[in-house]
Scaffold this motif. Structure first.
Motif, mmCIF file in Angstrom:
data_model
loop_
_atom_site.group_PDB
_atom_site.id
_atom_site.type_symbol
_atom_site.label_atom_id
_atom_site.label_comp_id
_atom_site.label_asym_id
_atom_site.label_seq_id
_atom_site.Cartn_x
_atom_site.Cartn_y
_atom_site.Cartn_z
ATOM 1 N N LYS A 113 11.587 -7.110 -6.446
ATOM 2 C CA LYS A 113 11.217 -7.354 -7.848
ATOM 3 C C LYS A 113 10.943 -6.049 -8.592
ATOM 4 N N THR A 114 10.136 -5.216 -7.985
ATOM 5 C CA THR A 114 9.812 -3.953 -8.643
ATOM 6 C C THR A 114 11.072 -3.093 -8.768
ATOM 7 N N ARG A 115 11.882 -3.176 -7.739
ATOM 8 C CA ARG A 115 13.149 -2.423 -7.784
ATOM 9 C C ARG A 115 14.026 -2.901 -8.933
ATOM 10 N N LYS B 97 -1.646 -4.652 -3.132
ATOM 11 C CA LYS B 97 -0.464 -5.362 -3.603
ATOM 12 C C LYS B 97 0.584 -4.415 -4.174
ATOM 13 N N GLY B 98 1.832 -4.787 -3.928
ATOM 14 C CA GLY B 98 2.943 -3.959 -4.391
ATOM 15 C C GLY B 98 3.297 -2.816 -3.451
ATOM 16 N N LEU B 99 2.402 -2.493 -2.499
ATOM 17 C CA LEU B 99 2.645 -1.344 -1.616
ATOM 18 C C LEU B 99 3.305 -1.775 -0.308
ATOM 19 N N VAL C 215 7.407 -6.591 -17.422
ATOM 20 C CA VAL C 215 6.095 -6.737 -16.789
ATOM 21 C C VAL C 215 6.232 -6.985 -15.286
ATOM 22 N N ASP C 216 5.578 -6.158 -14.494
ATOM 23 C CA ASP C 216 5.550 -6.348 -13.041
ATOM 24 C C ASP C 216 4.284 -7.137 -12.672
ATOM 25 N N GLU C 217 4.280 -7.789 -11.513
ATOM 26 C CA GLU C 217 3.112 -8.549 -11.031
ATOM 27 C C GLU C 217 2.622 -9.538 -12.093
ATOM 28 N N PHE C 218 3.546 -10.226 -12.674
ATOM 29 C CA PHE C 218 3.225 -11.111 -13.791
ATOM 30 C C PHE C 218 2.250 -12.223 -13.405
HETATM 31 MG MG MG Z 1 6.547 -5.205 -6.364
#
Ligand code: MG
Ligand code: ATP
Length: 753
Positions: free
Chosen positions: A58-60, A592-594, A242-245
């Motif tokens: 997602k972040t990518r 989160k996200g890491l 928006v990330d981590e919505f």
């Molecule tokens: Mg992510």
């Protein structure tokens, strides 16, 4: 509106930059993506929700989408607004985009909701109804202020704990409600809370202070009350990402919705299974709401996980399947099966820490980088034991989300002095340092000054001046002490006026008396405090604010103010600065996200994780389970779960049951780590006297975790052992003297039944 004029200059810059972004070969942006990801990145739809599980890219996708907009669709970076979860993530996003583009990008707004909202408020402070030099209150300052208000209002803080009031106020702000808009329906609880909330709002207004919740609330009101400002930004930010919505709260969602309006493009990515901030007002429902609020929006699902081994991914999938309220997803990986998940049952928290440190050292010895390992835990208090164990063997570690640099006592003290230089009416800073270091301004004097401030409706600073002038409320000794303080600040201000930011910082640290004050504490603590103060000076010398441009005067108050703001915002962040080559330690929330190669989840016990505050209701328990899902899915290659039979936490020893989350992972994915749990006393020298034939001796067994007593050191618990025969050594944690290694055959340990 003078502020918007400089936006016109920005538009010129924008035009200049656009020329540079001529159409290029853009295939490289899509090359490293799968088909679903590509569809998301090159999507022609106006509004898009990418709903996908952990590690699916997602972040990518978000990063590649921005690069796509700039290169393939020739959009200007000025038209892009990207919201990430932490300041660190924002920096990372920018550098990843620049790497993809092969050039630096200026003018794009990337940041957290708080960071972006704050930037707007600085630019439009007048329209937002703020003082030009408004200060940010962090959680700690906020709590102090509430405590003071309760005293002023004569409200009993046993019945109305300050923390609870803080919780109430923040909760209301997250929902976008001001005291004036809340109905109390004659309910006593609400009435009192509203009284406090109102007094708090007034105090903030008077002191020119805003807290984190207020930043968002004001930024939303800024849109609603100033259509021309809104219109300006609506026509600027054509692309909002928006990330981590899943973790946006009501007010953030409302802010986004207004900004997106009817014409702009909004792309959000998130995972309902990773919503972990419900307790802070985040609304998972925003995901469902998205389709309704943004008509014509598309949903794209990503299903391939690129992060973890299939063992880890299966464990996560099976665990989260126990939750009922889910949108449902299917995650798969074509990565290898990898190793089984290690499970270790420690007998107490020290044993757990020792196990983790041993495994970490094995891992480093086989050539892995320390920064690729992480220890995750549910509660901050768990870190101390782990830190002790790491310190003992000299393994560097870095703690995220705990007490971070800008939250440290000594750093906050120094910042408070700096704040007073630019704003004497900053009551929070006054309260913090007027008697730090001690200069004879005690509680009684402060009470007089506070009541004078109330009486005159003035700041504490002004009240000090009035009290000194009147010579009524203060004894002459107290008045003198106050005068010395006022003069100190004025003198420092004058001396610093022409100094560069880092020189100012150094000057204030030296002349405020903070160094000898903290040195007095003595020992390691004092040393680290002094180091932190030195670190602050170097942070000031490397500080630069892209907003202020290159030609900013280094001695200007604007630069100092920007530095102080950055410090406040960083302190509110849940993750911290760049990674060194150190073991990464953090709460599950901060993770989160890491992603990391090796991950430990420590303290997997009922009551700790799931946390006892959330165990009794379904919603709370499901949020805990999502948190566990987040934890598991941080691991790329190897995951360990640890729990202890007994744990000392907050001073009490508790007997613990393993977390239900362990049982929810299929047993075949788990490999229970067995450590030989009994030590055999060898050498034929039993506790009793006399040399006997080995064969005749009943073997005395010591077990790990057993209580023993020693002639000199008293009682303790067996922690560890090594070696054999006459070399066998045993580690005992003595109640009185701490942990010691003893040669077993000499130690004369008695087992306590
Ligand atoms: Mg992510
Ligand atoms: P989380 O839900 O934890 O935030 P995410 O969905 O944002 O995860 P990313 O962090 O973007 O996932 O990606 C996870 C990992 O998988 C990263 O290391 C990323 O580089 C890698 N990855 C994602 N997509 C691909 C792809 N198509 N090819 C190769 N690697 C990929």
């Amino acid at each position: 509106m003078p502020r918007l004029l400089c936006e016109a200059e920005l538009a010129q810059q924008e035009a200049d930059i656009l020329v540079e972004y001529t159409a290029m070969d853009v295939s490289h942006i899509l090359d490293s993506l799968n088909e679903q990801q590509r569809n998301a990145v090159a999507s022609p739809t106006q509004n898009l929700l990418v709903l996908a599980g952990a590690g699916s890219g997602k972040t990518r996708v978000l990063v590649h989408r921005i690069a796509w907009l700039l290169q393939a669709e020739d959009q200007s970076p000025f038209a892009v607004l990207a919201v990430t979860f932490t300041n660190k993530a924002a920096r990372e996003m920018r550098s990843r985009i620049e790497a993809l583009m092969g050039q630096a990008i200026g003018g794009m707004w990337v940041g957290t909701f708080h960071g972006l909202a704050h930037r707007l408020l600085r630019a439009h402070w007048q329209e937002a109804g703020l003082a030009e030099d408004f200060q940010i209150l962090d959680a700690d300052d906020q709590l102090r202020l509430i405590k003071r208000l309760l005293r002023t209002l004569n409200i009993d803080d046993d019945r109305w704990p300050p923390k609870q009031c803080q919780w109430y106020i923040n909760g209301q702000k997250d929902e976008g409600r001001r005291a004036a808009n809340i109905e109390h329906f004659e309910d006593d609880y609400t009435k009192t809370m509203l009284e406090i909330y109102k007094a708090y709002e007034d105090a903030c207004e008077r002191g020119g202070m805003i807290d984190f919740g207020e930043i968002l609330l004001r930024a939303h009101e800024l849109w609603l009350k100033n259509p021309q400002i809104l219109q300006h930004y609506q026509s600027r930010f054509r692309y909002i990402l928006v990330d981590e919505f899943q973790d946006t709260n009501t007010i953030q969602y409302a802010w986004l919705r207004v900004l997106a309006g009817t014409d702009n493009q909004l792309m959000v990515v998130g995972d309902d299974d990773q919503s972990i901030y419900g307790w802070r007002g985040a609304r998972i429902e925003n995901i469902q709401q998205f389709g309704e609020d943004f008509p014509g929006s598309d949903i794209i699902r990503l299903e391939q996980n690129y992060r973890s081994t299939s063992t880890i991914l299966n464990a996560a999938n099976k665990l989260i399947a126990h939750n009922h309220s889910r949108l449902g997803k299917n995650l798969w990986t074509d990565g290898g099966e990898g190793e089984a998940i290690g499970l270790y049952e420690a007998f107490n928290e020290q044993d757990e820490a020792r196990f983790i440190v041993d495994r970490l050292q094995d891992w480093f010895n086989s050539g892995h980088a320390r920064s690729e390992s992480a220890v995750l835990y549910r509660s901050n208090a768990q870190s101390r034991e782990l830190e002790d164990a790491l310190l003992r063997v000299g393994v560097p570690y870095r703690i995220y989300g705990g007490q971070r640099f800008y939250e440290r006592l000594e750093v906050k003290n120094a910042l408070a002095y700096l704040r007073l230089l630019i704003n004497r009416n900053d009551d929070t800073s006054m309260e913090r340092v007027i008697n730090v270091p001690t200069r004879g301004i005690g509680g009684r004097t402060m009470d007089s000054i506070r009541s004078r401030a109330r009486q005159d409706g003035s700041s504490l600073w002004q009240a000090c001046i009035n009290c000194v002038n009147d010579r009524e409320m203060l004894s002459s000794r107290a008045a003198n002490a106050v005068l010395v303080f006022l003069k100190l600040i004025d003198d420092m201000d004058q001396a610093c006026a022409a100094l560069a930011l880092h020189e100012k910082t150094e000057y204030v640290i030296t002349h405020s008396g903070l160094v000898p004050y903290h040195e007095k504490e003595g020992g390691e603590k004092a040393r680290s405090r002094i180091e932190n103060l030195e670190e602050l000076i170097s942070a000031a010398s490397s500080f630069d604010d892209p907003e202020l441009g290159d030609d900013v005067d280094l001695s200007s108050n604007a630069l100092l103010a920007a530095f102080l703001d950055q410090a406040s915002l960083d302190a509110g962040d849940t993750q911290a600065a760049e990674a060194d080559d150190a073991v990464q330690m953090m709460t599950l929330h901060s993770a989160k996200g890491l992603e990391f190669d090796l991950v430990f989840l420590a303290g997997m016990e009922e009551g700790l994780f799931p946390h006892k505050m959330s165990m009794d209701n379904v919603a709370g328990l499901e949020e805990e389970r999502r948190l566990c899902y987040v934890g598991i899915t941080r691991a790329k290659t190897k995951l360990f779960l640890c729990h202890a039979e007994s744990r000392r936490l907050h001073g009490d020893v508790n007997i613990c049951r393993p977390s239900r989350f362990i049982r929810e992972i299929p047993a075949q994915l788990i490999d229970e780590v067995r450590i030989k749990s009994a030590i055999t006393r060898i050498g034929g020298k039993p506790f009793s006297s006399g040399i006997r034939d080995d064969a005749e001796i009943p073997q005395t067994e010591l077990s790990l975790g057993q209580r023993v007593t020693h002639g000199k050191f008293g009682e303790g618990i067996v922690l560890n052992y090594e070696g054999q025969g006459s070399n066998a050594r045993v580690q005992v944690n003595f109640d009185a003297v701490g942990s010691k290694w003893l040669v077993l055959s000499y130690a004369k340990l008695e087992v306590i039944a």
